[in-house]
Design an enzyme around this catalytic site. Structure first.
Site, PDB file in Angstrom:
ATOM      1  N   GLN A 236       0.992  -1.396   0.179  1.00 19.50           N
ATOM      2  CA  GLN A 236       0.157   0.017  -0.150  1.00 19.50           C
ATOM      3  C   GLN A 236       0.588   1.422  -0.088  1.00 19.50           C
ATOM      4  OE1 GLN A 236      -1.964  -2.255   3.298  1.00 19.50           O
ATOM      5  NE2 GLN A 236      -3.126  -0.266   3.086  1.00 19.50           N
ATOM      6  N   ARG A 383      -8.628  -0.996   8.136  1.00 23.07           N
ATOM      7  CA  ARG A 383      -9.576   0.270   7.564  1.00 23.07           C
ATOM      8  C   ARG A 383     -10.155   1.142   8.881  1.00 23.07           C
ATOM      9  NH1 ARG A 383     -13.888  -2.237   3.734  1.00 23.07           N
ATOM     10  NH2 ARG A 383     -14.807  -0.214   2.460  1.00 23.07           N
ATOM     11  N   CYS A 384      -8.730   1.444   9.570  1.00 23.36           N
ATOM     12  CA  CYS A 384      -8.991   2.902   9.972  1.00 23.36           C
ATOM     13  C   CYS A 384      -7.949   3.744   9.962  1.00 23.36           C
ATOM     14  CB  CYS A 384      -9.899   2.026  11.592  1.00 23.36           C
ATOM     15  SG  CYS A 384      -8.503   1.757  12.254  1.00 23.36           S
ATOM     16  N   GLU A 754     -12.854   4.417   5.755  1.00 18.15           N
ATOM     17  CA  GLU A 754     -13.344   3.715   6.721  1.00 18.15           C
ATOM     18  C   GLU A 754     -13.916   3.721   7.620  1.00 18.15           C
ATOM     19  OE1 GLU A 754      -8.735   5.001   7.441  1.00 18.15           O
ATOM     20  OE2 GLU A 754      -8.137   3.800   6.883  1.00 18.15           O
TER      21      GLU A 754
END
Lengths: 804, 161
Positions: A236, A383-384, A754
C-alpha cells in the site's frame, strides 16, 4: 435560473465531480486479466518457502539444512547466520524498534520466520521447508498482556533488555515498550473527584486481522550486471517501501524500482515491510535470479498485520443530566514480540486521542501502555486510521453506559453532548482541531428515517414479552488524511502526498500519484477531480500509481488519506495548469487575465460570451510558439500537498437486532448508515466503500478474533476458524448522507472508506448490549458470536424455555 | 518422467494436455502451466472461492481438485466467458452495478454466478445470497454483487424472451 442545455451537456461530457461514473478499473478484472502479485512470472524465477517456529517462545539450539539442501531443485536455505554478514538479519521497524528478519538464536512468537528455502517451484520449496531440522528449547511464553510487566515475567526481548528506551520514552520493565499520554491528568482527576456521576468499564478490542482475500507477497529481482533491484510487491506504500529497502540494503534508491501492481485488498495488512520481503530481496541479490515469495493464508493470519489488541478502561464524569465533564481512558496495548506497530513517529499510539469523539468534553486525559508479548508483532490499522477504531469504540460504548447510569435516552444523551454546529472548527481537550461537522442534523435525520420512537415502543413491548431486541446508535467522528508533516512522519518522511499532471497537445492527460489503490477506484475518482478542475473529460485522463520509477513520491494509501491528501494534490496541480491556461487564453483573446471567467471547460471574456477558448484548444496552443512573452511550452504541473490539518468525517448509524435468547443468535434486522464525508466525488463508489466497511465492521463485531492458548499457540488462523462473513449472513445495508465540506480541503472532501468500519463496530456492539440493557447489562466484549451471547443469556438465566 | 501423468481436458473450449505429478492441484496447473491466471488463490482450505472454476457443469474450488481428476473434463474459467468479443451478461452486470472493488474475488464470483444462472435463471435475492456463500469478498459487502447477478439474470431472460 436553470442552466442552459448547452451547459448541462458540456458538464455531463466531463463526467467530473459528483457523478456516479462507472469504474475504469473493471475492464481487466471482469475478464480475469488483473495483474496481481502471484500472476508475475519472470524467467528463471525461484520460489521461497518459509520455515517457521512451532513455539511461541524458544531458544534455537541448532538448524540443520543438509537434508533440505540435498533435495533436487533446492538452491539455498537461508537462516539468520546467512544474513548476518550483510547486516540484514535484523531490520528497523516503523515503530522505532528492530525486528528479526530471520530468528536470531531465539523465537518470540509462534510461526516466526526461522529460515527460507529457495527452490525451483512452490511444491519443491514446501517439501524442502519440511526437511529443515530445527532443534528448540522451549521457554515460558507470555500471552496475556496484563502479565507482561509482572516482576517474574520472562524477558521476551533479551536483545534490548538493558535498553532504557525503544524510541518512545523511558521503559519501566524489559517487556515494556512505551507509555504515551495526552491531556491534563491533574485537571481530569479533579473533575472526577467532584463529579455528580461517574462510570467506568473495561472494554476490549480483541486481536483481529484484516485478512484481504489476496495474501501478501513479492517478486524480488536483482540484476547483477546493472545493480538494479526491481521488487513487485503487494504494498500500500510503494515509495516508503523503496526508501526502507535503500536504507536497509545500501543500494542507491535510484537503483531500486518498486512496483505495486493490482492489489487484492489491503485494509492495512499491506502497509508494513515484512521479513519475507527482505529475505526474498537478499536471496535475489545472492542468486541473481528473481525470487517469488507468497504467503499462505495461515501464514497471513498468523504473522503479518494483526490489528487492535487494545485492552481499554473507559471512564466518564458527568453531571446528573448526563453532560460529560471529563473523560479518562486507558489502554494496554499488546504489540506482540517486536514493536512493528504502524504509526507516525511522534504518535506511538496513533490517533487514539481522537477518543473524545463527537462530543464537547472540556477536560480529558488518556494513556496507552504498550507491552511485548509472545505473539506476532505489529499492530496495523485495519480499515481505519491509526488506532481510531479503538478510540471511537471506547467513547461510543462509554456514552451508552453513561446514558444507562443517568437514565437518559441514548439518542438524547448524544444530543446533549454533541459539539454544536457553530463551534467548528472545534479544538478538543486532547489537542485536535475538528474541521467541520453537523452532528445534530445527522442524528435527527437518521432517527426520523428509522422511526426511532416506533422502535423504542416496539422494544418495550418485546421486553414485556421476554424477547430480546436491541437498538444501537453510533454517532462517530473519524480522523483521517494523515497528515500534516509537522505532526506526522514515518521514518522521518513527512506524510504529504503528490500528483503530477501532464496535458497532451490534443487535450488528453496523464496524472500520477504517490498513493496506491487496492480497490478504492482511484483511476476513476482522481480523473473526476481533475476533469472538473481542468474542463477535460475524465475518460481522457489516465491515472497511474504504484511504480516508483514513474510516480511522484508519496506515503501511499491507508488511513483514508488518498482523497484528503492525494485528491487535494490533484486539485491543486490542476489549478496550476488552469492558471497557466488562463494566461494563454488571455494572450489568444487579447484581453487581460482578469477579463476572463471560467465556465466548465473554457475561459470566456466577461461580457462577451462568444469570445472563448476551450481547455482543449489551449492544450494545443501550449505546444506551439504562439505563447505569451517568456512562457515555456507545455501544460503540466506537479503538487506536493502538505495538508494543514487532518479531516474529520462523521456519521450517524442505527442498528436494530433481534436476539434468540435460547441460542444466542443475533439477527441484524436493520442497519441504517448516514455518512458525511464532505464533498462527494463519486456516489456509486462511496456507497460501495460504505457497504464494504460495514461488512468488515460486522465481521469484527460478530466473529473475528485471533485466539491463543496459554502457551501462545494459535487456536484459529485459517479460514476454517477465522470469521469472514459470507453473502448469506451479511445484512442488507441502507445508506444516507449529509454533506458538510471540509473547510481546509481544496474541494471540501474528507475521505470515506474507513468511517463505516470505525462507526459500524460500536453500533453493532451497542445494539447487542442494548438488547440486555433492561436486565442490568452494561457491557459485553466482542465478538458477539452466538456462543458468547448465549453465555450472557445463560448467566442471566433467560436461556431456558418456560416449560422445561 | 516417473511419477508424472499426462492429463488431457478441454479448457474454455480448447484441448489441452499437461504432464503433472499426481499431487498437483488444478489451480496450479491452470495458473502456472496454462497461463490462465483469472482464477486466484486466497486460502488453502476451500473457503474463499477465489479459485472457483466450472468443471463438467459444476462449480468447483480448483485448489482442492487434483489435475489428474480432470481427464476428459470440460473446464470453464473466467477467461472463457467472453464470446466473440462480447462480454457475458454477468461481466457487464458486475461493472454496471459496481459489484467489484479490488477485483481479486471477481473471477471466482462471476464463474460461480454463471453456474447459478445455468441452474436457476431467475434467482431471488435469497437464492443468490445462498448460492454465492462459498465465495468470499472483503470489499463489497455483497450487496452490489447480488444486484450484478440480478442484472445479468434479467438481461439473459429478456434476450431469450
Amino acid at each position: 435560473m436553470a442552466a442552459s442545455p448547452d451547459l448541462i451537456e458540456r458538464e455531463a461530457a466531463l463526467q467530473g465531480l459528483g457523478v456516479s461514473r462507472l469504474r475504469k478499473e473493471d475492464a481487466r478484472f471482469i475478464r480475469g486479466q488483473g495483474t496481481f502479485i502471484d500472476d508475475i512470472k519472470l524467467p528463471g524465477m525461484l520460489f521461497g518457502a518459509m520455515v517457521r517456529s512451532p513455539y511461541a517462545h524458544a531458544r534455537i539450539k541448532s538448524i540443520n539444512k543438509d537434508k533440505a539442501l540435498a533435495m533436487p531443485g533446492v538452491t539455498a536455505v537461508l537462516v539468520a547466520d546467512d544474513l548476518r554478514p550483510l547486516g540484514l538479519h535484523w531490520m528497523p521497524t516503523i515503530g522505532g524498534d528492530t525486528q528479526a528478519v530471520l530468528a536470531d538464536e531465539k523465537v518470540c512468537f509462534q510461526m516466526q520466520e526461522v529460515a527460507m528455502v529457495i527452490a525451483s517451484d512452490r511444491y519443491t520449496a514446501a517439501d524442502a521447508a519440511d526437511m529443515v531440522e530445527v532443534e528448540y528449547e522451549e521457554l515460558p511464553a507470555i500471552v496475556d498482556p496484563h502479565k507482561a510487566m509482572d516482576d517474574d515475567a520472562p524477558i521476551i526481548r533479551e536483545d534490548i533488555a538493558d535498553k532504557d528506551e525503544v524510541s518512545h520514552g523511558p521503559r519501566t520493565h524489559p517487556n515494556h515498550i512505551f507509555t504515551w499520554e495526552a491531556g491534563d491528568k491533574d485537571a481530569t482527576d479533579a473533575v472526577f473527584d467532584n463529579a455528580a456521576v461517574t462510570v467506568k468499564e473495561e472494554i476490549l478490542n480483541p486481536r483481529v486481522h484484516p485478512c484481504p482475500i489476496e495474501t501478501c507477497g513479492c517478486v524480488a529481482s536483482f540484476d547483477k550486471v546493472t545493480g538494479q533491484l526491481t521488487v513487485n510487491v503487494t504494498s500500500q506504500v510503494p515509495h516508503l517501501f523503496r526508501t526502507v529497502l535503500a536504507m536497509l540494503s545500501g543500494i542507491p534508491e535510484s537503483k531500486i524500482r518498486v512496483i505495486s501492481g493490482d492489489i487484492g485488498g489491503g485494509f492495512g495488512n499491506k502497509v508494513p515491510i515484512y521479513p519475507g520481503y527482505v529475505i526474498a530481496v537478499v536471496a535475489s541479490i545472492v542468486t541473481g535470479l528473481p525470487i517469488k515469495w507468497i504467503e499462505s493464508r495461515i501464514e497471513n493470519i498468523s504473522t503479518t498485520g494483526f490489528a487492535r489488541d487494545y485492552h481499554g478502561i473507559g471512564e466518564l464524569a458527568a453531571d446528573k443530566d448526563g453532560r460529560i465533564k471529563a473523560l479518562r481512558f486507558f489502554a494496554l496495548a499488546d504489540h506482540g514480540a517486536f514493536n512493528s506497530h504502524v504509526s507516525a513517529t511522534k504518535l506511538p499510539a496513533g490517533l487514539f486521542s481522537i477518543c473524545t469523539g463527537s462530543y464537547d468534553i472540556p477536560t480529558a486525559y488518556c494513556r496507552v501502555d504498550a507491552v511485548y508479548t509472545n505473539k506476532a508483532p505489529g499492530g496495523v490499522a485495519y480499515r481505519c486510521s491509526l488506532r481510531v477504531t479503538e478510540a471511537v469504540y471506547l467513547i461510543e460504548r462509554m456514552i451508552d453506559i453513561l446514558a444507562l447510569k443517568v437514565g437518559v435516552d441514548k439518542a438524547e444523551i448524544r444530543r446533549r453532548n454533541f459539539i454544536k454546529e457553530d463551534m467548528f472548527p472545534y479544538n478538543t481537550s486532547l489537542g485536535w482541531t475538528v474541521d467541520s461537522g453537523s452532528y445534530h442534523n445527522a442524528l435527527d435525520k437518521v432517527l426520523k428515517a428509522v422511526d426511532y420512537e416506533g422502535l423504542l415502543k416496539e422494544q418495550a413491548e418485546k421486553r414485556a414479552n421476554g424477547e430480546l431486541m436491541g437498538i444501537g446508535i453510533s454517532t462517530f467522528t473519524e480522523i483521517v488524511g494523515a497528515g500534516p508533516t509537522k505532526v506526522c512522519d514515518i521514518l522521518g518522511i513527512g506524510l504529504f502526498d503528490s500528483c503530477e499532471i501532464r496535458v497532451n497537445p490534443t487535450g488528453s492527460a496523464i496524472a500520477r500519484f504517490g498513493t496506491m489503490s487496492q480497490g478504492q477506484g482511484h483511476a476513476t475518482t482522481y480523473a473526476q477531480i481533475i476533469a472538473t478542475e481542468l474542463g477535460l473529460p475524465s475518460d481522457e485522463i489516465q491515472i497511474e500509481e504504484g511504480d516508483t520509477d514513474t510516480a511522484p513520491y508519496g506515503a501511499g494509501t491507508w488511513g483514508s488519506r488518498s482523497t484528503p491528501v492525494g485528491g487535494a494534490a490533484a486539485a491543486l496541480a490542476a489549478r496550476k495548469i488552469r492558471a497557466k491556461a488562463q494566461k494563454i487564453a488571455a494572450h489568444l483573446l487579447e484581453v487581460g487575465e482578469a477579463d476572463l471567467e471560467w465556465e466548465i471547460d473554457r475561459f470566456k471574456v466577461k461580457g462577451n460570451p462568444t469570445q472563448t477558448k476551450t481547455m482543449k484548444e489551449i492544450a494545443m496552443v501550449a505546444h506551439t510558439g504562439d505563447l505569451p512573452e517568456g512562457m515555456q511550452q507545455g501544460l503540466d504541473a506537479s503538487e506536493y500537498y502538505d495538508p494543514p490539518n487532518l479531516t474529520f468525517p462523521f456519521g450517524a448509524y442505527v442498528c436494530v437486532v433481534d436476539i434468540d435468547r435460547f441460542t444466542g443468535e443475533t439477527k441484524v434486522r436493520r442497519f441504517y448508515a448516514l455518512d458525511d464525508c464532505g464533498t462527494r466525488i463519486n456516489p456509486m463508489i462511496i456507497e460501495g466503500q460504505i457497504h464494504g466497511g460495514l461488512t468488515e465492521a460486522f465481521a469484527v463485531a460478530f466473529g473475528q478474533e485471533i485466539p491463543f492458548d496459554e502457551n501462545g499457540n494459535h487456536l484459529g488462523n485459517s479460514l476454517m476458524d477465522y470469521f469472514i462473513p459470507t453473502s448469506f449472513e451479511t445484512p442488507h445495508w441502507e445508506t444516507d448522507e449529509t454533506v458538510t465540506p471540509s473547510p481546509h480541503h481544496p474541494i471540501g472532501a474528507k475521505g470515506v472508506a474507513e468511517s463505516p468500519h470505525v462507526g459500524g463496530i460500536p453500533c453493532f456492539s451497542n445494539a447487542v448490549v442494548d438488547a440486555f440493557a433492561h436486565l442490568g447489562v452494561t457491557h459485553m466484549d466482542m465478538p458477539h458470536s452466538a456462543y458468547r451471547v448465549w453465555q450472557q443469556c445463560k448467566a442471566l438465566g433467560i436461556d431456558k424455555h418456560a416449560d422445561t | 518422467m516417473a511419477n508424472k501423468h499426462t492429463v488431457s481436458f478441454k479448457l474454455n473450449g480448447n484441448d489441452v494436455d499437461v504432464v503433472v505429478e499426481a499431487r498437483e492441484l488444478l489451480i496450479h496447473t491452470l495458473r502456472e502451466r496454462l497461463a490462465t491466471t483469472g482464477p486466484h488463490i486466497g486460502c488453502e482450505t476451500t473457503h474463499c472461492g477465489a479459485c472457483t472454476v466450472d468443471l463438467d457443469g459444476a462449480s468447483v474450488k480448483s485448489c482442492t481438485v487434483l489435475t489428474v481428476q480432470c481427464q476428459d473434463a470440460e473446464v470453464l474459467t473466467i477467461e472463457g466467458l467472453e464470446q466473440n468479443g462480447e462480454l457475458h451478461a454477468l461481466q457487464e452486470g458486475f461493472t454496471q452495478e459496481h459489484g467489484l472493488q479490488c477485483g481479486y474475488c471477481t473471477p471466482g464470483m462471476i464463474t460461480r454466478a454463471y453456474r447459478l444462472l445455468q441452474e436457476n435463471p431467475n434467482p431471488s435475492e435469497e437464492d443468490i445470497r445462498y448460492w454465492m456463500a462459498g465465495n468470499l469478498c472483503r470489499c463489497t459487502g455483497y450487496q452490489n454483487i447480488v444486484k450484478a447477478v440480478q442484472f445479468a439474470a434479467e438481461k439473459l431472460s429478456s434476450a431469450q424472451a
